[in-house]
Design a protein around this motif. Structure first.
Motif, PDB file in Angstrom:
ATOM      1  N   PHE A 273       0.799  -1.159   0.075  1.00 35.59           N
ATOM      2  CA  PHE A 273      -0.174   0.170  -0.078  1.00 35.59           C
ATOM      3  C   PHE A 273       0.988   1.053   0.055  1.00 35.59           C
ATOM      4  O   PHE A 273       1.707   1.401   0.981  1.00 35.59           O
ATOM      5  N   VAL A 274       0.615   2.156  -0.946  1.00 34.93           N
ATOM      6  CA  VAL A 274       1.469   3.183  -1.216  1.00 34.93           C
ATOM      7  C   VAL A 274       0.921   4.511  -1.196  1.00 34.93           C
ATOM      8  O   VAL A 274      -0.241   4.436  -1.904  1.00 34.93           O
ATOM      9  N   PRO A 275       1.211   5.679  -0.534  1.00 36.39           N
ATOM     10  CA  PRO A 275       0.301   6.850  -0.830  1.00 36.39           C
ATOM     11  C   PRO A 275       0.674   7.507  -2.028  1.00 36.39           C
ATOM     12  O   PRO A 275       1.753   7.829  -2.425  1.00 36.39           O
ATOM     13  N   VAL A 276      -0.251   7.768  -2.851  1.00 34.23           N
ATOM     14  CA  VAL A 276      -0.230   8.514  -4.292  1.00 34.23           C
ATOM     15  C   VAL A 276      -1.110   9.562  -4.473  1.00 34.23           C
ATOM     16  O   VAL A 276      -2.251   9.295  -4.330  1.00 34.23           O
ATOM     17  N   GLN A 277      -0.756  10.955  -4.195  1.00 34.90           N
ATOM     18  CA  GLN A 277      -1.620  11.851  -4.595  1.00 34.90           C
ATOM     19  C   GLN A 277      -2.590  12.142  -3.436  1.00 34.90           C
ATOM     20  O   GLN A 277      -3.754  12.046  -3.610  1.00 34.90           O
ATOM     21  N   LYS A 278      -2.221  11.994  -2.143  1.00 34.82           N
ATOM     22  CA  LYS A 278      -3.165  12.115  -0.879  1.00 34.82           C
ATOM     23  C   LYS A 278      -4.221  11.006  -0.768  1.00 34.82           C
ATOM     24  O   LYS A 278      -4.997  11.137   0.074  1.00 34.82           O
ATOM     25  N   THR A 279      -3.900   9.817  -1.568  1.00 31.18           N
ATOM     26  CA  THR A 279      -4.742   8.747  -1.467  1.00 31.18           C
ATOM     27  C   THR A 279      -3.901   7.527  -1.169  1.00 31.18           C
ATOM     28  O   THR A 279      -2.590   7.556  -1.875  1.00 31.18           O
ATOM     29  N   VAL A 280      -4.187   6.377  -0.441  1.00 26.20           N
ATOM     30  CA  VAL A 280      -3.448   5.376  -0.517  1.00 26.20           C
ATOM     31  C   VAL A 280      -4.033   4.167  -1.209  1.00 26.20           C
ATOM     32  O   VAL A 280      -5.410   3.802  -0.969  1.00 26.20           O
ATOM     33  N   ASN A 281      -3.129   3.474  -2.006  1.00 27.36           N
ATOM     34  CA  ASN A 281      -3.792   2.227  -2.951  1.00 27.36           C
ATOM     35  C   ASN A 281      -2.429   1.236  -3.078  1.00 27.36           C
ATOM     36  O   ASN A 281      -1.363   1.641  -2.935  1.00 27.36           O
ATOM     37  N   PRO A 282      -2.978   0.130  -3.162  1.00 23.52           N
ATOM     38  CA  PRO A 282      -2.081  -0.844  -3.428  1.00 23.52           C
ATOM     39  C   PRO A 282      -1.233  -0.878  -4.791  1.00 23.52           C
ATOM     40  O   PRO A 282      -1.738  -0.367  -5.768  1.00 23.52           O
ATOM     41  N   VAL A 283      -0.073  -1.106  -4.766  1.00 23.40           N
ATOM     42  CA  VAL A 283       0.816  -0.971  -5.921  1.00 23.40           C
ATOM     43  C   VAL A 283       1.414  -2.585  -5.987  1.00 23.40           C
ATOM     44  O   VAL A 283       2.033  -3.198  -4.927  1.00 23.40           O
ATOM     45  N   LEU A 284       1.373  -3.089  -7.106  1.00 24.79           N
ATOM     46  CA  LEU A 284       1.916  -4.371  -7.410  1.00 24.79           C
ATOM     47  C   LEU A 284       3.283  -4.155  -8.036  1.00 24.79           C
ATOM     48  O   LEU A 284       3.289  -3.568  -9.205  1.00 24.79           O
ATOM     49  N   ALA A 285       4.610  -4.735  -7.631  1.00 22.29           N
ATOM     50  CA  ALA A 285       5.680  -4.772  -8.085  1.00 22.29           C
ATOM     51  C   ALA A 285       5.855  -6.090  -8.756  1.00 22.29           C
ATOM     52  O   ALA A 285       5.822  -7.020  -7.769  1.00 22.29           O
ATOM     53  N   PHE A 286       6.201  -6.273  -9.898  1.00 17.65           N
ATOM     54  CA  PHE A 286       6.634  -7.518 -10.392  1.00 17.65           C
ATOM     55  C   PHE A 286       7.766  -7.450 -11.315  1.00 17.65           C
ATOM     56  O   PHE A 286       8.022  -6.272 -11.970  1.00 17.65           O
TER      57      PHE A 286
END
Length: 1207
Positions: free
Chosen positions: A301-314
């Motif tokens: 879960f990463v904060p992006v533009q004042k919101t927190v959303n999951p980021v998948l790294a592959f």
């Protein structure tokens, strides 16, 4: 078949020596329980540090790019090798590498006593053994453990085995809850088994490449498991799965309701949702990479533009991709591709350690810490001595399955050897377990301090202070609190650095070595004290320690200069100011001292010590008087010398005085800043009062009046007047200033007019200055007109030949700036002519448009006499002058100004040159006439006739248009001198003339010319009439024209036929043939009658197919050429037309045939050249006009010229 589970990890470990890994040789080995229960005094309890929970206060979204400095910490186990990059901005040692000594000892001991060990074990937070799960029978039945997973509350454990079974254990009491045998096809090993955030839901991945969902049920006390296939290995083998796990703070995130699962196959990445129904949300294909590369997946879960959303790294290969997954308001899942990260080697492990930092392990077992926003590698460690455990054997077993064509992954599969939890990464080795965690900011600084890298430590601390550091742990999110905590740490480092520098200073050796030592230290200390805004620390504690060393004291005082000049340091304490002055004076650094003084606060200066005129610190003294005592007059009194000897010092003082007066009158402080607004008018009036003083304070009887103005005028008249001119512009509306200005003008006139001490240039400069001021529309100055007349007489004195040019230039400049209005122009012109000021006369004549008079000025001026032609040319060619003015100039040019002198026009000069060429260089005469255009034809003809140059005369007559006259002149040469060598050249000239002029002659003139030419060529014809040979000549000309036309037409037709033939031949060769039937049209048998037959076949363009033997029997070949060149005709088509040779076709792909054999009548089109040839041969005897094509009566061709008839 043994399980080692480490559910809780450590955050700190004391220094570990390599010897702790060695097991001593003993007679009776200790038991496993005794080993596990041993307590180590130096080891602190392991405390779980949960840094995975997102804390945006500890992060800075605007980190700047920095360079990496990896240090070798003595506390790191096994002395891990680190890469070092010494750059001004550093990261320090980012990772803390700790050895789990208790678990490592269990691994080593269990490997020694394998027969007595339990199949599985579990440890608590103190690394003490808690559980032993399973038995030897379990291992024999299920095989080795191949996958493990613990749920989020650490109450359940899932184990996957090599033979395909899955077991569930209760970690509270070690009880076996479930044994699952039918979740997937039997005989395939479990590669991955993982819990989701739903405790009743798990997923597994087997060695067949398939993925299954496991739903746990408990009904009436009976536990069961339902299995559902999510992805079949027959569609592409999946070798890695990763469900999305939400941290405790994000359990209510909208995305968690979908139970997202990422799957990596050999060719692509899939993101599916398990809830509320199975759905594929994203498919992402790999870019080209090594087929043996290991795919990796990791959620965060990463904060992006004042919101927190999951980021998948592959990753697969050397590239890491980032996908941002977010839920839209419509309920759909939207996947956004982020920036990629490229490395130089393959990645075998990928883990998030927090929302901004990743840990990557490459195929060379190098651990790299990467900052995701900047994609910068912060640190690199070598994991070679960790000896990672690889479980590639289970993946390679896929190569033996019926649905797999190649090995699933290469030799570097370590999925089960790397585990991430709570912001810490655990790596399992063959003999030890290791944990990686981010150091907090204090640890990173302390690592550098242990190595005595004080400069790097301060740089790293400053990046923490400013919020630009990366991978930061343990700092406040509030900037004020963060800066306060870091500033205290930096002060501590500064003190340590100071003590270290004094301690390490070489006691013996060259002084330069000691100076260099402190030059590497002191500026750093000063810089960071000023950055922290702690001058008290700099001037009190630090200086008191550095003053004990004389070299350190000097370096400290000299290092202050750059900060003072840059206005970063504006106030010094009295002791430091005193030491600064003494040090700079003793070392002769007075220029540096002066630069420092004018930037310092006046309250920190010792005025008595600074006021030393002997040191020539003029700028410093002016600054002290102005800023310290608001005294602006004393510096001018002190700086105004007598200028008797014009020494270098006096020149410097005079220049500074002019600049200082200019600044004071303009409201600017010297040398920097501005005068306070409330003092501007007062300072300006004081300066005016100073300038107009009648005598100086300590004047003598011999002193002249107005000494200050007189001195400045003698020093540099022009610059002093420029200073006054600038100030006059600034104070137009100040009544008192205007009074001072008038007073200064009167004094200037009184001092300079009729004063032999001033040169004409100086006096002229004064009146030029006055003329500029008087010419302004808002002028308020008054100057007596008689003074201008007096200056005019002084400058135009005819008896004074000295400085003639200088006096003329001064008067001319005065006139240009508007001084002409101050003079009587008639008197001015008379004086200028008398003084031979021809430029002044030109100026006055130009105003009156008397351009003819200006020519006289040029002729009389010896310095500009050569410029007269340029002036005349410019005047006649440039617009802006009337025709009358130009005509006046032309008439003036033609006049004789002096005896024997006449100005000739351009054509007169060329005609004179022509006369000279006729007399002395006749060989160049014709070339001159051809290249020059500035002579008159009539006069030029007369000149050439005068000297009997007939060729030149003929050229001029032809140019004039008199062709007959030119012809007669050339003919005269041949008739008068028939035996001369020039006859042949004259004859060629006549022929060339006739050729050039014949289009412009009428019929009668042509007959005369031709007759004369024929008579000249052959005297036999000279006795007859022209009509007798006219027919012959005209017939020759007509024959030539006809043959030329015939040749051009024939060439064109030949090119057309050749192009047409080649184009159709190419079309025929490239066109394929398709037979209508697959049998011979003669024998009606298949074209290949026997399998081993090598019969040749022929296909015609009509589509009929034949055997070669059949055609030979029917005698369809024609021509006497060899077999390879024999022509064939279609038997069926020729029979239907009643003939055997009526049609032929090209052959198709046989050994005795060629595609390029094309009959003419197959692509028939008439040839124009053939028609001409046939007509020419059939009628070559007649030579008459005949019809070339039947039915076309209008097409006629003349094959020969008409016969000649005698009249």
């Amino acid at each position: 078949d043994r399980i080692d589970v480490n559910r809780s990890t450590t955050t700190y470990c004391n220094d570990i020596d390599d010897k702790e890994f060695d097991i001593p040789q003993v007679d009776t080995p200790p038991t496993l329980e005794s080993i596990l229960n041993e307590l180590e005094d130096e080891e602190e309890p392991f405390v779980l540090e949960d840094t995975c929970v997102l804390n945006t206060d500890n992060m800075d979204a605007h980190s700047c790019d920095t360079s990496s400095l990896a240090s070798s910490d003595s506390g790191d186990p096994v002395h891990l090798k680190r890469t070092v990059d010494l750059n001004p901005t550093v990261h320090g040692s980012v990772l803390r590498h700790s050895l789990l000594k208790g678990i490592s000892a269990q691994i080593v001991s269990a490997a020694v006593r394998l027969l007595t060990s339990s199949p599985s074990s579990s440890t608590d937070t103190n690394q003490a053994l808690r559980l032993c799960l399973g038995s030897k029978a379990t291992g024999a039945e299920f095989g080795a453990v191949s996958a493990l997973s613990i749920n989020h509350d650490c109450s359940r454990l899932l184990c996957g085995f090599a033979k395909g079974q899955i077991t569930m254990w209760d970690l509270a009491n070690g009880k076996l809850l479930r044994t699952i045998n039918d979740a997937h096809p039997p005989g395939t090993a479990i590669l991955h088994v993982k819990f989701t955030d739903d405790p009743t839901l798990a997923v597994c991945n087997d060695s067949g490449g398939s993925v299954f969902e496991l739903a746990f049920r408990r009904v009436m006390g009976m536990r069961s498991c339902d299995s559902r296939c999510l992805f079949s290995g027959s569609k592409g083998e999946v070798c890695s799965i990763e469900p999305l796990h939400a941290p405790q703070d994000f359990r209510d995130h909208p995305i968690t309701h979908y139970s997202l699962l990422a799957m990596a196959s050999l060719t692509k990445i899939l993101v599916i949702g398990l809830k509320p129904s199975l759905k594929v949300w994203m498919t992402f294909p790999y870019s080209k990479s090594d087929p043996s590369s290991v795919p990796q997946l990791a959620w965060q879960f990463v904060p992006v533009q004042k919101t927190v959303n999951p980021v998948l790294a592959f990753s697969k290969g050397d590239t890491v991709h980032f996908l941002l997954v977010k839920k839209e308001e419509t309920g759909t899942i939207h996947v956004i591709k982020q920036r990629q990260l490229h490395l130089s080697c393959d990645i075998i492990s990928l883990s998030w350690i927090n929302s901004r930092t990743l840990l990557l392990v490459d195929s060379h077992e190098k651990l790299q810490v990467v900052d995701r926003p900047s994609q910068e590698i912060l640190e690199t460690l070598d994991l070679e001595q960790v000896q990672l455990v690889y479980n590639s054997r289970h993946f390679k077993s896929l190569a033996t399955g019926g649905n797999v064509s190649q090995a699933l992954v290469g030799e570097k599969a370590c999925y089960q050897s790397v585990s991430s939890y709570g912001g810490q990464i655990v790596y399992l080795g063959t003999k030890s377990a290791h944990i990686m965690a981010l150091r907090n900011w204090r640890e990173r600084i302390d690592c550098l301090l242990k190595q005595e890298h004080f400069v790097e430590a301060l740089s790293l601390a400053w990046s923490f202070h400013e919020g630009t550091a990366k991978a930061v742990v343990g700092l406040f999110g509030d900037p004020v609190k963060r800066k306060g905590v870091v500033a205290d740490k930096m002060v501590e480092i500064i003190f340590q650095f100071t003590e270290h520098a004094l301690k390490k200073c070489p006691e013996q050796g060259k002084i330069q070595v000691m100076e260099q030592h402190f030059h590497d230290v002191v500026p750093v200390l000063v810089d960071y004290c000023l950055l922290l805004q702690r001058p008290d620390l700099l001037f009190n504690q630090l200086y008191s320690r550095l003053v004990e060393n004389t070299v350190a004291k000097g370096v400290f005082l000299e290092s202050l200069e750059s900060y003072i000049v840059a206005d970063r340091l504006g106030h010094l304490t009295t002791p430091i100011m005193r030491d600064l002055l003494a040090h700079y004076q003793s070392n002769g650094m007075m220029d540096s001292l002066e630069r420092c003084i004018v930037h310092l606060d006046i309250t920190s200066l010792d005025i008595q010590q600074v006021m030393c005129w002997d040191n020539q610190l003029y700028d410093a003294m002016i600054y002290v008087f102005n800023s310290g005592m608001n005294d602006y007059i004393t510096p001018m009194e002190s700086l105004t010398p007598s200028f008797s000897s014009w020494t270098e010092e006096e020149v410097v003082m005079g220049n500074k005085l002019l600049v200082y007066i200019s600044c004071c009158l303009a409201g600017r402080a010297y040398p920097l800043g501005d005068i306070p607004e409330d003092l501007v008018v007062q300072v300006k009036n004081q300066v005016y009062e100073f300038l107009i003083r009648l005598h100086s304070a300590d004047s003598s009887d011999e002193e002249e009046v107005f000494p200050y103005i007189r001195t400045l005028l003698h020093f540099d008249t022009r610059e002093f007047l420029n200073v006054l001119a600038m100030t006059f512009e600034d104070f137009k509306n100040d009544k008192q200033a205007l009074e001072y200005q008038q007073r200064i003008v009167d004094i200037l006139l009184q001092v300079m007019v009729d004063n032999p001490d001033f040169t004409p240039s100086q006096v002229g400069g004064l009146f030029t200055f006055l003329a500029r001021q008087l010419a302004k529309p808002d002028n308020t100055l008054f100057v007596n007109r008689k003074l201008f007349d007096q200056v005019l007489e002084f400058l135009c004195c005819p008896d004074d030949d000295s400085r003639h040019t200088e006096r003329q230039q001064v008067l001319l400049e005065l006139l240009h700036v508007g001084g002409v209005v101050q003079f009587n122009e008639e008197r001015l012109l008379a004086l200028a002519e008398k003084a031979k000021f021809y430029q002044i006369c030109e100026f006055l004549y130009e105003k009156k448009h008397l351009h003819d008079k200006i020519i006289d000025c040029y002729l009389r001026d010896p310095l500009r006499k050569g410029e007269i032609f340029s002036y005349i040319h410019n005047l006649l060619s440039m617009p802006g002058y009337s025709p009358e003015e130009k005509q006046t100039v032309k008439e003036k040019v033609l006049e004789v100004h002096h005896p024997g002198t006449m100005l000739l026009l351009e054509h007169d000069l060329h005609e004179l040159l022509l006369d000279l060429l006729c007399r002395f260089a006749p060989q160049n005469l014709l070339r001159f006439l051809q290249t020059s255009q500035h002579y008159r034809l009539k006069e030029a003809i007369q000149i050439t006739q005068k000297y009997h140059h007939n060729e030149a005369t003929a050229y001029l007559l032809e140019k004039k248009g008199d062709i007959q006259g030119a012809f007669d002149v050339l003919l005269e040469v041949t008739t008068k001198h028939p035996r001369n060598n020039r006859v042949k050249d004259s004859l060629n000239d006549i022929i060339d003339l006739c050729h050039r002029s014949s289009p412009n002659l009428n019929q009668q003139q042509r007959e005369v010319v031709v007759g004369v030419c024929v008579c000249l060529c052959d005297p036999v014809y000279g006795k007859g009439k022209l009509a007798e040979i006219q027919g012959l000549i005209l017939g020759m000309l007509d024959t030539f024209t006809y043959e030329q036309t015939l040749l051009e037409t024939t060439t064109s037709l030949l090119n057309h036929d050749l192009h047409w033939s080649l184009a159709h031949l190419r079309a025929a060769v490239t066109r394929g043939l398709h037979p209508r039937q697959d049998y011979c049209n003669i024998c009606l048998q298949q074209y290949k009658r026997r399998q081993d037959s090598a019969e040749e076949i022929i296909v015609f363009s009509c589509g009929h197919l034949y055997h070669v033997q059949c055609l030979q029997q029917k005698d369809c070949g024609w021509g006497v050429a060899p077999e390879l060149q024999q022509r064939w005709s279609c038997y069926k088509c020729s029979s239907s037309k009643g003939g055997r040779g009526g049609t032929s076709s090209e052959q198709k792909r046989g050994r005795s045939t060629s595609l390029a054999q094309v009959q003419k009548h197959t692509y028939y089109s008439f040839s124009f050249l053939s028609i001409l040839s046939e007509l020419s041969h059939s009628n070559e005897k007649t030579g008459l006009l005949i019809t070339a094509q039947p039915g076309s009566e209008n097409f006629q061709l003349k094959l020969s010229p008409p016969p000649l008839f005698e009249e």
